[in-house]
Design a protein around this motif. Structure first.
Motif: not given
Length: 435
Positions: A30-36, A339-341
């Protein structure tokens, strides 16, 4: 790499900081998806930049690639040979051959032929091109008169060896969709379709703030001081992910200095190291609260790297707070910053799946990220995987995502490839600025 470095991971060797309140920490996926999602939302308002073809290699398309012309833009010969009109034999016109890059010659009438080169525009009236090796010529007679006669050695089919205008595409056709990686072949296609420049997403601007009074920038550790391992590492790593690294700055344990640095940064993403927990000099949460930031992720159920965070600073800007321990910081970088970048720059994440060679012990409740190397089709966990250790990740191909409870031998695991690993196809970028 010594054999000991490839020993299976032992239980208890990669425990991170103590877990925070259960309601705050987000599950790792979920954290990784939130960053994306945060990166995608910030990207929506960014105008693409246009780069000359020679500088666009390795980027991705920010807009669909539409043909600016028909391809080919005129009927062309696909072979060296003869342009002919009507049935044969044909009288060869006594004139210069039709060459690529030259204007078309006068129209052919039925029964005429003219020599033509590959890529040359076929004369009006041409019904076929006969390859040189499929033809022969002879003189019509001993006396001066019409030119030689051309005979076909094989059956001639109307339209053969002619590339008709628009065979590959028509002007306005979509050749490639948004997000396509710009490879050398894409550059060639773009040039053929009439492009001098390509639209690509602007590079995300990143500033790194390395926090802590205890950090040395040179010499050996002494008297409670340690070398800064993250300052030299994070800038080049972020650049390898496609970011424009504005600076790597070192800031002491001073809340006001940190507030000024965070609020005064021109970067799209501020990356901090340390200060994410609740210790006496962990100022980041208070600084973010004072700055009016919104916490999107505050702690992640992952080991190492539990006390990482992601905050929205406003205006499409974000902050990723990494833990201070080196491998924990890498975990935070892969979980939140990458993932954000990737979403912000429109680039795909370097991920894969592969079976693990040996059993890997897991955390009872949290995801574990474990450095691994690929040995054939399998993953081999590396031994030096504690939160403060870089020895394992230094020789790793990626970080295996071990689910809560661990993984059995042969189980397939997700792998976060490192930008310079053989499977990622990327090369670390240069040019990060350090101040």
């Amino acid at each position: 790499m010594t054999p000991k470095e490839l020993l299976p991971v032992a239980p208890g060797t990669a425990t991170g900081a103590k877990a925070g309140p259960p309601h705050r920490a987000a599950p790792w996926p979920e954290a990784r998806a939130a960053a994306a999602r945060a990166g995608s939302a910030a990207r929506a308002g960014r105008e693409p930049r246009r780069l000359p073809l020679g500088r666009a290699l390795g980027q991705v398309l920010a807009e669909p690639l539409l043909a600016l012309t028909d391809l080919p833009s005129f009927d062309t010969s696909a072979m060296d040979g003869w342009a002919v009109a009507g049935p044969g034999p044909w009288t060869v016109r006594a004139e210069t051959p039709v060459l690529a890059g030259h204007a078309p010659v006068a129209a052919l009438t039925s029964g005429e032929a003219v020599r033509i080169a590959t890529g040359a525009p076929v004369p009006p009236g041409t019904t076929a091109v006969i390859r040189t090796e499929h033809s022969r010529t002879e003189r019509a007679g001993a006396l001066p008169g019409p030119g030689p006669l051309l005979h076909a050695l094989r059956d001639v089919v109307s339209g053969q060896d002619i590339r008709p205008r628009g065979q590959e595409c028509r002007s306005g056709d979509e050749l490639l969709p948004v997000g396509t990686a710009v490879t050398p072949v894409v550059l060639g296609l773009a040039a053929a379709a009439g492009y001098d420049e390509l639209p690509v997403p602007p590079r995300p601007r990143v500033e790194v703030l390395v926090l802590g009074d205890e950090l040395l920038t040179a010499g050996l550790p002494h008297e409670g001081l340690i070398r800064d391992a993250l300052g030299p590492m994070l800038g080049p790593w972020l650049a390898a992910l496609g970011a424009e690294v504005l600076a790597t700055r070192r800031i002491g344990d001073d809340a006001e200095e940190l507030y000024a640095a965070v609020t005064g940064s021109a970067a799209d993403l501020v990356v901090t190291t340390g200060g994410t927990a609740a210790g006496p000099v962990d100022h980041l949460h208070r600084v973010l609260d004072k700055a009016g930031a919104a916490l999107l992720v505050d702690g992640v159920k992952v080991r190492p790297g539990h006390p990482m965070l992601l905050a929205a600073l406003g205006g499409g800007r974000h902050l990723v707070g990494l833990p201070g321990n080196p491998l924990a910081a890498v975990s935070g970088l892969l979980t939140l910053a990458e993932p954000l970048l990737a979403a912000l720059g429109g680039t795909p994440l370097a991920e894969g799946r592969a079976p693990v060679l040996d059993e890997v012990h897991g955390h009872p409740h949290d995801t574990r990220l474990v450095p691994v190397v690929r040995r054939g089709e399998q993953l081999v966990p590396l031994r030096y995987n504690g939160p403060a250790m870089l020895r394992g990740i230094a020789v790793a191909d990626g970080m295996a995502v071990v689910p809560p409870g661990g993984a059995r031998s042969g189980q397939e695991l997700d792998v976060l490839d490192l930008p310079w690993s053989p499977t990622s196809g990327a090369v670390p970028a240069q040019g990060a600025c350090f101040t």
